[in-house]
Motif scaffolding. Structure first.
Motif, PDB file in Angstrom:
ATOM      1  N   ARG A 154      -4.260  33.960  23.148  1.00 51.57           N
ATOM      2  CA  ARG A 154      -4.363  32.883  24.058  1.00 51.57           C
ATOM      3  C   ARG A 154      -4.675  33.569  25.575  1.00 51.57           C
ATOM      4  NH1 ARG A 154      -0.043  28.650  23.957  1.00 51.57           N
ATOM      5  NH2 ARG A 154       1.159  29.407  22.198  1.00 51.57           N
ATOM      6  N   PRO A 155      -5.669  33.880  25.986  1.00 51.83           N
ATOM      7  CA  PRO A 155      -6.288  34.370  27.133  1.00 51.83           C
ATOM      8  C   PRO A 155      -5.689  33.959  28.626  1.00 51.83           C
ATOM      9  CG  PRO A 155      -8.147  33.478  26.181  1.00 51.83           C
ATOM     10  CD  PRO A 155      -7.022  33.434  25.130  1.00 51.83           C
ATOM     11  N   GLU A 156      -5.642  32.644  28.358  1.00 53.65           N
ATOM     12  CA  GLU A 156      -4.861  31.557  29.505  1.00 53.65           C
ATOM     13  C   GLU A 156      -3.623  31.920  29.922  1.00 53.65           C
ATOM     14  OE1 GLU A 156      -7.245  30.478  31.948  1.00 53.65           O
ATOM     15  OE2 GLU A 156      -8.740  31.496  30.566  1.00 53.65           O
ATOM     16  N   ILE A 176      -8.011  25.718  24.894  1.00 50.44           N
ATOM     17  CA  ILE A 176      -7.937  25.070  23.541  1.00 50.44           C
ATOM     18  C   ILE A 176      -7.436  26.122  22.546  1.00 50.44           C
ATOM     19  CG2 ILE A 176      -9.534  23.931  21.703  1.00 50.44           C
ATOM     20  CD1 ILE A 176     -11.361  23.200  24.106  1.00 50.44           C
ATOM     21  N   ALA A 177      -6.400  26.018  21.780  1.00 49.09           N
ATOM     22  CA  ALA A 177      -5.675  27.119  21.013  1.00 49.09           C
ATOM     23  C   ALA A 177      -4.816  26.701  20.076  1.00 49.09           C
ATOM     24  CB  ALA A 177      -5.319  28.342  21.649  1.00 49.09           C
ATOM     25  N   SER A 178      -4.827  27.054  18.749  1.00 46.90           N
ATOM     26  CA  SER A 178      -3.975  26.360  17.943  1.00 46.90           C
ATOM     27  C   SER A 178      -2.542  27.252  18.376  1.00 46.90           C
ATOM     28  CB  SER A 178      -4.176  26.817  16.245  1.00 46.90           C
ATOM     29  OG  SER A 178      -2.925  27.256  15.722  1.00 46.90           O
ATOM     30  N   ARG A 204      -2.361  23.154  27.260  1.00 46.46           N
ATOM     31  CA  ARG A 204      -2.871  23.643  26.064  1.00 46.46           C
ATOM     32  C   ARG A 204      -3.138  22.581  25.266  1.00 46.46           C
ATOM     33  NH1 ARG A 204      -1.680  24.638  20.831  1.00 46.46           N
ATOM     34  NH2 ARG A 204       0.704  24.705  21.461  1.00 46.46           N
ATOM     35  N   VAL A 205      -4.334  22.530  24.542  1.00 40.79           N
ATOM     36  CA  VAL A 205      -4.483  21.354  23.527  1.00 40.79           C
ATOM     37  C   VAL A 205      -4.953  22.115  22.185  1.00 40.79           C
ATOM     38  CG1 VAL A 205      -5.009  19.436  24.871  1.00 40.79           C
ATOM     39  CG2 VAL A 205      -6.867  20.999  24.070  1.00 40.79           C
ATOM     40  N   SER A 206      -4.728  21.849  20.943  1.00 41.93           N
ATOM     41  CA  SER A 206      -4.818  22.474  19.592  1.00 41.93           C
ATOM     42  C   SER A 206      -6.543  22.471  19.382  1.00 41.93           C
ATOM     43  CB  SER A 206      -4.178  21.792  18.691  1.00 41.93           C
ATOM     44  OG  SER A 206      -2.808  21.972  19.036  1.00 41.93           O
TER      45      SER A 206
END
Length: 201
Positions: free
Chosen positions: A51-53, A43-45, A10-12
């Protein structure tokens, strides 16, 4: 015994890339002799609930289709200490481990894993207390400056704003139900506007 793993990256922000995380975790899995079931990236903060993944990876764990989840750092997985503790307990129930590239492995069936989980639960409670205290302090400071919270008695911002449109549609012979659907109000609110208008005539 861990055989199959899911890799989660994950990245923000959109200007960042999961490429380094993916490369490092694949290398880690190869060194450890793990079979990689798949790679999930998003990509999510860190603070976001959506966060679907991550939900897909948790579903995979719940179905016991993997033995562990690989992440570069715990901050890539958990939204907060509370969230991390909760997901660790879920993973424990499914007999799935969470492994950080740093070597931290959370297996809550072991005494070491239970100790870490207990410490993290205590930290999560401390985090909750701090948050509650910050909220209370912020409200007290705002009240001291004269700010009021909540809606004052008798205030109907949306209904008052839309009252002219409601009255116009009523004059056209429209029903309460039609007006409510058209303006995004409840039929009760429309009825209240109509009654208040009649009282002022």
């Amino acid at each position: 015994m861990i055989h199959k793993v899911a890799i989660y990256c994950r990245v923000s922000t959109a200007d960042q890339s999961c490429e380094r995380q993916e490369r490092d975790l694949l290398a880690y899995a190869e060194r450890a002799g793990f079979e990689v079931a798949g790679i999930w990236k998003e990509i999510a903060s860190g603070s976001k609930d959506q966060r679907p993944e991550r939900r897909k990876v948790l579903a995979l764990a719940q179905d016991r289709r993997v033995d562990a989840i690989l992440v570069t750092e715990l901050t890539r997985w958990g939204r907060s200490t509370m969230d991390l503790v909760q997901t660790l307990h879920d993973l424990q129930a499914w007999n799935v481990s969470l492994i950080a590239q740093t070597g931290l492995q959370f297996d809550l069936s072991t005494p070491q894993g239970k100790l870490i989980a207990s410490l993290m639960a205590a930290l999560a409670e401390f985090e909750r207390d701090l948050l509650r205290e910050r909220i209370r302090s912020g409200i007290a400071a705002a009240k001291a400056k004269g700010r009021t919270f909540g809606r004052k008695a008798g205030e109907r911002p949306k209904a008052d704003r839309l009252a002219p449109k409601v009255l116009h549609l009523l004059e056209e012979g429209r029903s309460y139900r039609f007006i409510a659907r058209e303006l995004g109000l409840s039929p009760t609110t429309v009825m209240g506007i109509a009654h208040r208008h009649r009282d002022t005539i």
